[in-house]
Design a protein around this motif. Structure first.
Motif, PDB file in Angstrom:
ATOM      1  N   MET A   1       0.851  -1.196   0.000  1.00 25.26           N
ATOM      2  CA  MET A   1       0.000   0.000   0.000  1.00 25.26           C
ATOM      3  C   MET A   1       0.883   1.241   0.000  1.00 25.26           C
ATOM      4  SD  MET A   1      -3.275   0.798   2.453  1.00 25.26           S
ATOM      5  CE  MET A   1      -4.479  -0.324   1.784  1.00 25.26           C
ATOM      6  N   LEU A   2       1.692   1.340  -1.029  1.00 22.44           N
ATOM      7  CA  LEU A   2       2.603   2.465  -1.187  1.00 22.44           C
ATOM      8  C   LEU A   2       3.461   2.663   0.066  1.00 22.44           C
ATOM      9  CD1 LEU A   2       0.232   4.845  -3.160  1.00 22.44           C
ATOM     10  CD2 LEU A   2       2.012   3.348  -4.064  1.00 22.44           C
ATOM     11  N   LYS A   3       3.499   3.911   0.603  1.00 21.89           N
ATOM     12  CA  LYS A   3       4.379   4.178   1.742  1.00 21.89           C
ATOM     13  C   LYS A   3       3.592   4.544   2.993  1.00 21.89           C
ATOM     14  CE  LYS A   3       8.293   5.668  -1.065  1.00 21.89           C
ATOM     15  NZ  LYS A   3       9.296   6.743  -1.314  1.00 21.89           N
ATOM     16  N   LEU A   4       2.427   3.916   3.154  1.00 20.01           N
ATOM     17  CA  LEU A   4       1.559   4.267   4.283  1.00 20.01           C
ATOM     18  C   LEU A   4       2.266   4.058   5.622  1.00 20.01           C
ATOM     19  CD1 LEU A   4      -2.195   3.570   4.660  1.00 20.01           C
ATOM     20  CD2 LEU A   4      -0.672   3.051   6.549  1.00 20.01           C
ATOM     21  N   GLY A   5       2.854   2.885   5.815  1.00 20.18           N
ATOM     22  CA  GLY A   5       3.500   2.596   7.097  1.00 20.18           C
ATOM     23  C   GLY A   5       4.628   3.560   7.399  1.00 20.18           C
ATOM     24  N   GLU A   6       5.468   3.820   6.402  1.00 17.27           N
ATOM     25  CA  GLU A   6       6.589   4.744   6.564  1.00 17.27           C
ATOM     26  C   GLU A   6       6.099   6.144   6.907  1.00 17.27           C
ATOM     27  OE1 GLU A   6       9.850   6.693   3.518  1.00 17.27           O
ATOM     28  OE2 GLU A   6       9.290   4.577   3.239  1.00 17.27           O
ATOM     29  N   ASN A   7       5.047   6.598   6.199  1.00 11.94           N
ATOM     30  CA  ASN A   7       4.534   7.948   6.435  1.00 11.94           C
ATOM     31  C   ASN A   7       3.822   8.055   7.777  1.00 11.94           C
ATOM     32  OD1 ASN A   7       5.482   8.945   3.994  1.00 11.94           O
ATOM     33  ND2 ASN A   7       3.623   8.393   2.885  1.00 11.94           N
ATOM     34  N   LEU A   8       3.116   6.994   8.146  1.00 15.87           N
ATOM     35  CA  LEU A   8       2.428   6.989   9.438  1.00 15.87           C
ATOM     36  C   LEU A   8       3.440   7.143  10.574  1.00 15.87           C
ATOM     37  CD1 LEU A   8      -0.250   6.626  10.972  1.00 15.87           C
ATOM     38  CD2 LEU A   8       0.164   4.160  10.936  1.00 15.87           C
ATOM     39  N   LYS A   9       4.533   6.397  10.490  1.00 15.48           N
ATOM     40  CA  LYS A   9       5.568   6.478  11.526  1.00 15.48           C
ATOM     41  C   LYS A   9       6.210   7.867  11.537  1.00 15.48           C
ATOM     42  CE  LYS A   9       9.781   4.246  13.169  1.00 15.48           C
ATOM     43  NZ  LYS A   9      10.739   3.122  12.959  1.00 15.48           N
ATOM     44  N   LYS A  10       6.451   8.419  10.341  1.00 16.83           N
ATOM     45  CA  LYS A  10       7.075   9.740  10.259  1.00 16.83           C
ATOM     46  C   LYS A  10       6.207  10.804  10.929  1.00 16.83           C
ATOM     47  CE  LYS A  10       6.729  12.117   6.482  1.00 16.83           C
ATOM     48  NZ  LYS A  10       6.860  12.579   5.071  1.00 16.83           N
ATOM     49  N   HIS A  11       4.920  10.804  10.628  1.00 16.99           N
ATOM     50  CA  HIS A  11       4.037  11.835  11.205  1.00 16.99           C
ATOM     51  C   HIS A  11       3.793  11.598  12.692  1.00 16.99           C
ATOM     52  CE1 HIS A  11       3.179  13.996   7.512  1.00 16.99           C
ATOM     53  NE2 HIS A  11       2.996  12.851   6.884  1.00 16.99           N
ATOM     54  N   ARG A  12       3.771  10.332  13.099  1.00 18.33           N
ATOM     55  CA  ARG A  12       3.608  10.043  14.530  1.00 18.33           C
ATOM     56  C   ARG A  12       4.811  10.555  15.315  1.00 18.33           C
ATOM     57  NH1 ARG A  12       5.720   6.391  17.682  1.00 18.33           N
ATOM     58  NH2 ARG A  12       6.445   4.999  16.019  1.00 18.33           N
ATOM     59  N   THR A  13       5.999  10.265  14.840  1.00 17.75           N
ATOM     60  CA  THR A  13       7.202  10.698  15.559  1.00 17.75           C
ATOM     61  C   THR A  13       7.369  12.216  15.494  1.00 17.75           C
ATOM     62  OG1 THR A  13       8.522  10.228  13.575  1.00 17.75           O
ATOM     63  CG2 THR A  13       8.414   8.507  15.254  1.00 17.75           C
ATOM     64  N   ASN A  14       6.927  12.835  14.410  1.00 17.28           N
ATOM     65  CA  ASN A  14       6.973  14.302  14.331  1.00 17.28           C
ATOM     66  C   ASN A  14       6.097  14.940  15.396  1.00 17.28           C
ATOM     67  OD1 ASN A  14       8.738  14.272  12.202  1.00 17.28           O
ATOM     68  ND2 ASN A  14       7.204  14.660  10.617  1.00 17.28           N
ATOM     69  N   ARG A  15       5.005  14.243  15.735  1.00 16.85           N
ATOM     70  CA  ARG A  15       4.114  14.739  16.804  1.00 16.85           C
ATOM     71  C   ARG A  15       4.604  14.291  18.176  1.00 16.85           C
ATOM     72  NH1 ARG A  15      -1.416  15.915  15.562  1.00 16.85           N
ATOM     73  NH2 ARG A  15      -1.428  17.037  13.564  1.00 16.85           N
ATOM     74  N   GLU A  16       5.707  13.543  18.207  1.00 16.24           N
ATOM     75  CA  GLU A  16       6.265  13.018  19.457  1.00 16.24           C
ATOM     76  C   GLU A  16       5.258  12.145  20.198  1.00 16.24           C
ATOM     77  OE1 GLU A  16       7.817  16.294  21.698  1.00 16.24           O
ATOM     78  OE2 GLU A  16       9.453  16.656  20.275  1.00 16.24           O
ATOM     79  N   LEU A  17       4.565  11.296  19.409  1.00 19.37           N
ATOM     80  CA  LEU A  17       3.590  10.367  19.973  1.00 19.37           C
ATOM     81  C   LEU A  17       4.172   8.967  20.023  1.00 19.37           C
ATOM     82  CD1 LEU A  17       0.388  11.425  17.969  1.00 19.37           C
ATOM     83  CD2 LEU A  17       0.859  11.956  20.369  1.00 19.37           C
ATOM     84  N   THR A  18       3.836   8.210  21.043  1.00 15.49           N
ATOM     85  CA  THR A  18       4.183   6.793  21.071  1.00 15.49           C
ATOM     86  C   THR A  18       3.115   6.029  20.291  1.00 15.49           C
ATOM     87  OG1 THR A  18       2.893   6.329  23.067  1.00 15.49           O
ATOM     88  CG2 THR A  18       5.196   7.052  23.368  1.00 15.49           C
ATOM     89  N   GLN A  19       3.406   4.780  19.968  1.00 16.51           N
ATOM     90  CA  GLN A  19       2.400   3.964  19.284  1.00 16.51           C
ATOM     91  C   GLN A  19       1.157   3.783  20.164  1.00 16.51           C
ATOM     92  OE1 GLN A  19       4.548   0.364  18.273  1.00 16.51           O
ATOM     93  NE2 GLN A  19       5.203   1.197  16.276  1.00 16.51           N
ATOM     94  N   GLU A  20       1.370   3.682  21.470  1.00 13.47           N
ATOM     95  CA  GLU A  20       0.237   3.524  22.395  1.00 13.47           C
ATOM     96  C   GLU A  20      -0.648   4.763  22.376  1.00 13.47           C
ATOM     97  OE1 GLU A  20       3.361   2.870  23.056  1.00 13.47           O
ATOM     98  OE2 GLU A  20       3.389   0.718  23.500  1.00 13.47           O
ATOM     99  N   GLN A  21      -0.037   5.953  22.359  1.00 13.16           N
ATOM    100  CA  GLN A  21      -0.818   7.194  22.353  1.00 13.16           C
ATOM    101  C   GLN A  21      -1.633   7.334  21.073  1.00 13.16           C
ATOM    102  OE1 GLN A  21       2.591   9.725  23.069  1.00 13.16           O
ATOM    103  NE2 GLN A  21       1.854  10.267  25.134  1.00 13.16           N
ATOM    104  N   LEU A  22      -1.014   7.007  19.910  1.00 10.22           N
ATOM    105  CA  LEU A  22      -1.763   7.083  18.658  1.00 10.22           C
ATOM    106  C   LEU A  22      -2.872   6.042  18.639  1.00 10.22           C
ATOM    107  CD1 LEU A  22      -2.164   8.253  15.840  1.00 10.22           C
ATOM    108  CD2 LEU A  22      -0.491   6.611  14.974  1.00 10.22           C
ATOM    109  N   ALA A  23      -2.597   4.866  19.198  1.00 10.19           N
ATOM    110  CA  ALA A  23      -3.615   3.818  19.258  1.00 10.19           C
ATOM    111  C   ALA A  23      -4.831   4.286  20.055  1.00 10.19           C
ATOM    112  CB  ALA A  23      -3.024   2.555  19.880  1.00 10.19           C
ATOM    113  N   ASP A  24      -4.598   4.999  21.176  1.00 16.73           N
ATOM    114  CA  ASP A  24      -5.704   5.519  21.984  1.00 16.73           C
ATOM    115  C   ASP A  24      -6.550   6.501  21.190  1.00 16.73           C
ATOM    116  OD1 ASP A  24      -4.974   4.027  24.159  1.00 16.73           O
ATOM    117  OD2 ASP A  24      -3.834   5.637  25.135  1.00 16.73           O
TER     118      ASP A  24
END
Length: 368
Positions: A1-24
């Motif tokens: 699915m193109l670069k969805l995973g890579e982009n998701l991680k990039k924007h999450r880390t730019n917001r300084e979010l953990t995976q748990e916080q984004l999951a919530d």
């Protein structure tokens, strides 16, 4: 699915979010976010607008569609660059690449291609460049090349850029700088061409070794041409010695390309005979000059009439196919035209009325 995973991680880390916080935020498990980011699974399609909205980006940006479009555009541009290179339209490539590096300032492949074209360019709009114009292009290449070395992390691009800078500094008369950069490069024993020849096996090894032989033959010919000192800088060498060295270069080519199976090396053979003819005139050896001119014409015609794709038949290179679009030249005229123009030089006045000389001019004229 193109670069969805890579982009998701990039924007999450730019917001300084953990995976748990984004999951919530999204109402899913942290394991689900982890799997999305590593590409194991993908979010439900109904979640995509929510994710894009949360990060304040478009769906195209989230999916990496913009990157995909850029990659397609770059691919089309490089195909055009290769097409122009085959036709000798180097200055046209420079104009295209100058604009491209503005659009893609972090694409170091495009920047290297621009360096390469700047140093290869000798003609503009069908007219030869002056020494000052060529120096200007070389200085532009130096600036871009050093910018690549200071920012790029791609080892191959760094290696090739360093190699180009060696030649550029040498052309600009900065010999010490050229030597400094050359010493940063590995010697021949440490290059991939040598090492892979030992590692590969079977058909892969045979093809690789044949490509290596073709490459080394080209390098060896260049070395012999330089050894022949065509600019007459070594006062201890005689013209006869220079001619003898060039004849050795032809013997080398004959060894690899049996029975005249030169294909795209035909222009190299033609040029070598042309060099010999020019020096034979200095020795008043008119027979050698005329026979060399005839050979130069023969192989110039072969070079100009090659089909778009041909396969070598010689034992040492019979796995290699010549493909016209992969070739690169820095002039937009034929090899016969180059020879025809050289034969107008005053050095040939002593044999200009010879019927063999006249016959050569008539023979190559249709291909000019």
């Amino acid at each position: 699915m193109l670069k969805l995973g890579e982009n998701l991680k990039k924007h999450r880390t730019n917001r300084e979010l953990t995976q748990e916080q984004l999951a919530d935020v999204l109402g899913v498990s942290a394991q689900a976010v982890s799997r999305w980011e590593n590409g194991t699974t993908y979010p439900d399609i109904t979640l995509l607008p929510t994710i894009a909205s949360y990060f304040e980006i478009t769906l195209d940006e989230l999916m990496g569609m913009q990157d995909f479009k850029s990659e397609e555009q770059i691919k089309e541009l490089l195909a055009k660059i290769d097409e122009n290179s085959n036709k000798g339209l180097i200055y046209e490539n420079i104009l295209l690449l100058r604009e491209a590096v503005k659009t893609y300032p972090t694409n170091y492949q495009l920047q290297f291609r621009l360096v390469n074209q700047l140093t290869f360019c000798q003609f503009k709009n069908g007219q030869g460049l002056s020494e000052e114009e060529q120096n200007d292009l070389n200085r532009e290449a130096v600036e871009i090349g050093n910018r690549i070395l200071s920012r790029c992390n791609d080892g191959e691009i760094i290696h090739r850029t360093t190699q180009q800078l060696c030649y550029i500094y040498s052309r600009l008369g900065e010999t010490e700088k050229a030597i400094e950069y050359a010493k940063k490069l590995p010697d021949i024993g440490a290059c991939s061409t040598v090492i892979l020849g030992d590692i590969y096996e079977g058909k892969q090894q045979k093809l690789h070794l044949q490509q290596a032989v073709k490459y080394y033959t080209s390098i060896f010919w260049c070395d012999l041409r330089n050894m022949a000192d065509l600019e007459y800088k070594d006062e201890t060498m005689t013209t006869a010695e220079r001619i003898a060295i060039l004849k050795k270069a032809l013997e080398l080519l004959d060894l690899v390309y049996e029975d005249g199976d030169y294909l795209n090396f035909s222009d190299t053979v033609s040029v070598t005979h042309r060099y010999i003819a020019a020096m034979a005139m200095l020795e008043n050896d008119y027979e050698l000059a005329l026979s060399s001119i005839e050979k130069a014409a023969e192989f110039a015609i072969i070079s100009d009439t090659l089909s778009d794709k041909e396969k070598h038949t010689s034992l040492l290179v019979n796995q290699i196919e010549y493909v016209a679009v992969n070739m690169m030249k820095n002039y937009d005229f034929t090899d016969c035209k180059a020879l025809y123009d050289k034969l107008q030089q005053d050095r040939y006045n002593a044999i200009r009325d010879d019927k063999r000389f006249i016959a050569v001019l008539e023979k190559i004229k249709p291909y000019c």
